[in-house]
Design an enzyme around this catalytic site. Structure first.
Site, PDB file in Angstrom:
ATOM      1  N   HIS A 126       6.192   5.952  -2.655  1.00  0.00           N
ATOM      2  CA  HIS A 126       7.324   6.611  -3.044  1.00  0.00           C
ATOM      3  C   HIS A 126       7.408   7.902  -3.371  1.00  0.00           C
ATOM      4  O   HIS A 126       8.298   8.786  -2.791  1.00  0.00           O
ATOM      5  CB  HIS A 126       8.080   5.942  -4.082  1.00  0.00           C
ATOM      6  CG  HIS A 126       7.934   4.341  -3.992  1.00  0.00           C
ATOM      7  ND1 HIS A 126       7.880   3.459  -5.097  1.00  0.00           N
ATOM      8  CD2 HIS A 126       8.375   3.787  -2.857  1.00  0.00           C
ATOM      9  CE1 HIS A 126       8.002   2.136  -4.543  1.00  0.00           C
ATOM     10  NE2 HIS A 126       8.262   2.132  -3.271  1.00  0.00           N
TER      11      HIS A 126
ATOM     12  N   CYS B 213       0.777  -1.133   0.033  1.00  0.00           N
ATOM     13  CA  CYS B 213       0.128  -0.014   0.170  1.00  0.00           C
ATOM     14  C   CYS B 213       0.902   1.111   0.091  1.00  0.00           C
ATOM     15  O   CYS B 213       2.085   1.013   0.239  1.00  0.00           O
ATOM     16  CB  CYS B 213      -0.770   0.065   1.155  1.00  0.00           C
ATOM     17  SG  CYS B 213      -0.210   0.270   2.872  1.00  0.00           S
TER      18      CYS B 213
ATOM     19  N   ALA C 127       3.131   1.592   3.077  1.00  0.00           N
ATOM     20  CA  ALA C 127       4.288   0.767   2.726  1.00  0.00           C
ATOM     21  C   ALA C 127       5.443   1.437   1.793  1.00  0.00           C
ATOM     22  O   ALA C 127       6.745   1.332   2.362  1.00  0.00           O
ATOM     23  CB  ALA C 127       3.932  -0.618   2.102  1.00  0.00           C
TER      24      ALA C 127
ATOM     25  N   ARG D  23      11.623  -5.254   6.698  1.00  0.00           N
ATOM     26  CA  ARG D  23      12.334  -5.165   5.290  1.00  0.00           C
ATOM     27  C   ARG D  23      13.846  -5.045   5.838  1.00  0.00           C
ATOM     28  O   ARG D  23      14.147  -4.474   7.029  1.00  0.00           O
ATOM     29  CB  ARG D  23      11.874  -3.872   4.774  1.00  0.00           C
ATOM     30  CG  ARG D  23      12.761  -3.787   3.458  1.00  0.00           C
ATOM     31  CD  ARG D  23      11.767  -2.520   2.593  1.00  0.00           C
ATOM     32  NE  ARG D  23      12.421  -2.012   1.611  1.00  0.00           N
ATOM     33  CZ  ARG D  23      13.043  -0.983   1.478  1.00  0.00           C
ATOM     34  NH1 ARG D  23      13.272  -0.210   2.274  1.00  0.00           N
ATOM     35  NH2 ARG D  23      13.404  -0.458   0.135  1.00  0.00           N
TER      36      ARG D  23
HETATM   37 FE1  CFM Z   1      13.113  -0.130  -5.679  1.00  0.00          FE
HETATM   38 FE2  CFM Z   1      12.276  -2.622  -6.016  1.00  0.00          FE
HETATM   39 FE3  CFM Z   1      11.052  -0.995  -4.325  1.00  0.00          FE
HETATM   40 FE4  CFM Z   1      13.523  -1.550  -3.637  1.00  0.00          FE
HETATM   41 FE5  CFM Z   1      12.510  -3.356  -2.110  1.00  0.00          FE
HETATM   42 FE6  CFM Z   1      11.382  -4.145  -4.402  1.00  0.00          FE
HETATM   43 FE7  CFM Z   1      10.117  -2.656  -2.911  1.00  0.00          FE
HETATM   44 MO1  CFM Z   1      10.678  -5.198  -1.991  1.00  0.00          MO
HETATM   45  S1  CFM Z   1      14.310  -1.914  -5.883  1.00  0.00           S
HETATM   46  S2  CFM Z   1      12.648   0.299  -3.681  1.00  0.00           S
HETATM   47  S3  CFM Z   1      14.472  -2.618  -1.895  1.00  0.00           S
HETATM   48  S4  CFM Z   1      11.144  -0.784  -6.380  1.00  0.00           S
HETATM   49  S5  CFM Z   1      12.539  -5.589  -2.988  1.00  0.00           S
HETATM   50  S6  CFM Z   1      11.947  -4.499  -6.505  1.00  0.00           S
HETATM   51  S7  CFM Z   1       9.411  -4.370  -3.710  1.00  0.00           S
HETATM   52  S8  CFM Z   1      10.808  -3.411  -0.709  1.00  0.00           S
HETATM   53  S9  CFM Z   1       9.125  -0.796  -3.246  1.00  0.00           S
END
Ligand code: CFM
Length: 529
Positions: free
Chosen positions: A182, A50, A53, A84
């Protein structure tokens, strides 16, 4: 029927209509357009997270000296605490609060009468107990629904305690996945942290963006960069800190590992401070070598170029024997990779160098550019969900803006194959005939394992044990299980060893998964089964 059609054929016509745009087979020479970053069909067991997250768990959480308070019911804070593997170390100059889970633990009365009082109290206690320089408030779903004004509280408490207080309206339901989180986190760091420090610029300085130090990846990349002679100003955000992020604007160049989660900051820093950015990939041997060489070419200093070659030669020699042994074991194996928004692409090259073909790949929440390349961005249509995520515009900073290289110099680097302010999508490296599934789900995971004969499956904790129970080795590519680092040269060897071990454990020879024994057709002939 080809495997893709066979799997999609099992859906109802309504679901089929949606999923056929997200599941495609890569064909040479085709534009290979995919649908991505759209809502999941209700009822499908998707693997997405979400908005909270994405903001708290991914971008803000790893900043070790930022005390993050989850404003919401306790479950949101508890389940995003320590799950994580973004490692961090505090030292005499920088505190680390990563071991702690702070939450306002909202109860029914707070939902009815409002949670602002409780949040103010939580900030007061946090300041008294931990004495942080920076606090982040991350909202979860009910806060958005009842309308607590976390931004006003942040402004008030910031004055009251003389510290930085950031507020993130990253309620879980915003957008279609963690990707929106993000973006919200990037905006907040840009508004409140980056550019607020007063450090003097240093030579050959870089920031490492989109590196979260999972299993120590960031430390390994930093070690390589320092060996060559670079100054790493800040890492966003693995083992990163408020203290270093404040001075990120002083760096000459931004290196972008995971563009999905942090391209917003890279672009805003280019506009505001003139900081150039370059796409890098430190996962894989060839890709690490290319990234290091690209970086040396950017600075164009003979000493740096020489040192880069020396470090590459030494590091590569140190892993050569181990890699060769793994290549022997892994040659011809078929892999599936399902991760979030950039790793599924980043690992293809590393697997290739070990002789492993990626025949199935997908992302949880990527956008079309992560598949097709950055150049498609202008053609991506905005919808109601993407418009729901705040987008900010920045302008040149009067004090700190500085042009690094001229547009002509950047063009010359691009012509030399150096990805300045650009990145390829997964298409650049995936093999013809591979099946791609965007926003993948459990049903498709199981079906494609049966159809494609997968030898090793890379994904996350939610599907790991479904996959192993099907008799297929599985490694977690979000957390690296308990292993890592996987970045750089030494990381490549760790990865190769882990994959060799996973695929060669004798236990796999002692069991036959039920689905392998089940006949694909049932019928009778003349009364006999
Ligand atoms: Fe970038 Fe990713 Fe992500 Fe990631 Fe991660 Fe991820 Fe993630 Mo899991 S590199 S930041 S460190 S998009 S592995 S493939 S899904 S936490 S949001």
């Amino acid at each position: 029927m080809d495997p893709r059609d066979k799997v999609l054929d099992k859906y109802s016509s309504k679901v089929y209509k949606n999923r056929k745009e997200h599941v495609i087979t890569i064909k040479d020479g085709e534009p290979n357009v995919i649908s991505a970053d759209t809502r999941t069909v209700p009822g499908i067991m998707t693997n997405r997270g979400c908005c909270y997250a994405g903001a708290k768990g991914v971008v803000i959480g790893p900043l070790k000296d930022v005390l993050t308070i989850t404003h919401g019911p306790i479950g949101c804070g508890f389940y995003s605490w320590g799950t994580r593997r973004n490692k961090a170390k505090g030292d005499e100059n920088t505190k680390s609060f990563l071991e702690y889970c702070l939450s306002t633990d909202m109860q029914e009365t707070d939902i009815v009468f409002g949670g602002e009082k409780k949040l103010r109290q939580a900030i007061k206690e946090a300041v008294e107990i931990f004495d942080p320089e920076c606090i982040a408030i991350a909202s979860t779903c009910p806060v958005g629904l009842i309308g607590d004004d976390i931004h006003a509280i942040a402004a008030e408490t910031e004055k009251e305690y003389g510290i930085t207080v950031m507020a993130f309206s990253c309620e879980g339901y915003k957008g279609v996945s963690q990707s929106g989180g993000h973006h919200i986190a990037n905006n907040g760091l840009m508004k409140k942290v980056i550019g607020t420090g007063d450090a003097s610029p240093v030579k050959y300085s870089v920031n490492l963006l989109g590196e979260y130090n999972i299993g120590g990846d960031g430390w390994e990349v930093e070690r390589l960069l320092k060996r060559i002679g670079y100054n790493v100003i800040s890492i966003m955000t693995g083992d990163g800190s408020y203290a270093t992020l404040k001075n990120a604007h002083t760096a000459d160049l931004n290196l972008v590992q995971c563009h999905r989660s942090i391209n917003y900051i890279a672009e805003m820093m280019k506009t505001k401070y003139g900081t150039d950015w370059m796409k890098v990939n430190f996962i894989g041997i060839d890709t690490t070598k290319k990234s290091l060489r690209d970086l040396a070419k950017y600075f164009n200093d003979p000493e740096l170029i020489k040192r880069t070659e020396e470090v590459i030669a030494e590091e590569e020699a140190s892993i050569a024997q181990g890699i060769a042994a793994c290549q022997e074991k892994l040659k011809g194996k078929k892999a599936a990779i399902y991760v979030g928004g950039s790793r599924s692409h980043h690992y293809i090259n590393l697997l290739n160098s070990l002789g492993v073909d990626t025949v199935l790949a997908g992302y949880e929440f990527a956008h079309r550019d992560d598949y097709e390349g950055r150049e498609v961005i202008p053609t991506i249509k905005q919808d109601a969900d993407s418009k729901n995520i705040e987008s900010i515009t920045v302008s040149k900073d009067e004090t700190y803006y500085k042009e690094r290289l001229t547009e002509e110099e950047l063009e010359a680097l691009r012509a030399d194959g150096i990805p300045m302010e650009e990145y390829d999508g997964m298409w650049a490296d995936i093999m013809d005939g591979a099946v791609i599934t965007d926003d993948y789900n459990h049903f498709e995971t199981e079906q494609f394992i049966k159809e494609l004969g997968i030898d090793i499956f890379f994904s996350g904790i939610k599907d790991k044990y479904v996959i192993t129970r099907m008799g297929v080795p599985s490694r977690q590519l979000h957390s690296y299980d308990y292993s890592g680092p996987y970045a750089g040269f030494k990381g490549a060897l760790n990865f190769a060893n882990d994959v060799s071990m996973a695929t060669h454990i004798p236990a796999w020879n002692m069991l036959t998964a039920p689905w392998k024994k089940t006949p694909t057709l049932n019928g009778s002939l003349g009364g006999n089964e």
